[in-house]
Scaffold this motif. Structure first.
Motif, PDB file in Angstrom:
ATOM      1  N   PHE A   1       0.828  -1.206   0.000  1.00 18.88           N
ATOM      2  CA  PHE A   1       0.000   0.000   0.000  1.00 18.88           C
ATOM      3  C   PHE A   1       0.861   1.255   0.000  1.00 18.88           C
ATOM      4  N   LEU A   2       1.859   1.293   0.883  1.00 23.72           N
ATOM      5  CA  LEU A   2       2.729   2.465   0.979  1.00 23.72           C
ATOM      6  C   LEU A   2       3.439   2.762  -0.341  1.00 23.72           C
TER       7      LEU A   2
ATOM      8  N   THR B   1       2.659   1.862  -3.365  1.00 23.04           N
ATOM      9  CA  THR B   1       1.699   2.268  -4.390  1.00 23.04           C
ATOM     10  C   THR B   1       1.265   3.711  -4.181  1.00 23.04           C
ATOM     11  N   GLU B   2       0.920   4.041  -2.955  1.00 21.08           N
ATOM     12  CA  GLU B   2       0.472   5.408  -2.653  1.00 21.08           C
ATOM     13  C   GLU B   2       1.583   6.439  -2.842  1.00 21.08           C
TER      14      GLU B   2
ATOM     15  N   GLU C   1       1.863   7.558  -6.306  1.00 26.67           N
ATOM     16  CA  GLU C   1       0.797   8.477  -6.701  1.00 26.67           C
ATOM     17  C   GLU C   1       1.123   9.924  -6.317  1.00 26.67           C
ATOM     18  N   HIS C   2       1.984  10.101  -5.352  1.00 21.71           N
ATOM     19  CA  HIS C   2       2.327  11.435  -4.840  1.00 21.71           C
ATOM     20  C   HIS C   2       3.752  11.842  -5.209  1.00 21.71           C
TER      21      HIS C   2
ATOM     22  N   PHE D   1      -0.315  14.535   2.823  1.00 18.26           N
ATOM     23  CA  PHE D   1      -0.894  13.201   2.621  1.00 18.26           C
ATOM     24  C   PHE D   1      -0.224  12.141   3.498  1.00 18.26           C
TER      25      PHE D   1
ATOM     26  N   ASP E   1      -2.059  10.305   6.345  1.00 19.52           N
ATOM     27  CA  ASP E   1      -3.010   9.260   5.956  1.00 19.52           C
ATOM     28  C   ASP E   1      -2.334   7.929   5.680  1.00 19.52           C
ATOM     29  N   LEU E   2      -1.025   7.908   5.591  1.00 19.59           N
ATOM     30  CA  LEU E   2      -0.294   6.675   5.299  1.00 19.59           C
ATOM     31  C   LEU E   2       0.245   5.989   6.548  1.00 19.59           C
TER      32      LEU E   2
ATOM     33  N   SER F   1      -7.318   5.932   7.542  1.00 23.89           N
ATOM     34  CA  SER F   1      -7.358   5.865   6.085  1.00 23.89           C
ATOM     35  C   SER F   1      -6.711   4.605   5.516  1.00 23.89           C
TER      36      SER F   1
END
Length: 73
Positions: free
Chosen positions: A34-35, A37-38, A41-42, A50, A53-54, A60
């Motif tokens: 997840f980390l 991938t996110e 995105e940033h 953001f 939220d991680l 989240s």
């Protein structure tokens, strides 16, 4: 990888993330997936708000990352 100072620092960082995830009831493998991938995105962001939220204790975090029982450690 850990036979250099930078390698040792990288290993310590990953170990810390994994252990923090486990302590917060988050599956480390799913959380790291997840980390990464996110974070992609940033990649171009200059505002890092953001990040909160991680964190593994954030509300989240997707349910897929949460451990169903203690045996997943």
């Amino acid at each position: 990888m850990i036979d250099t100072i930078n390698g040792a620092k990288a290993s310590a960082l990953v170990y810390s993330i994994v252990e923090t995830a486990k302590e917060n009831g988050v599956n480390p493998f799913r959380y790291l997936e997840f980390l990464l991938t996110e974070m992609m995105e940033h990649e171009e962001d200059t505002d890092y708000c953001f990040i909160d939220d991680l964190l593994p204790w954030s509300g989240s975090i997707p349910d897929i990352c949460k451990m169903k029982n203690k045996k997943e450690h």
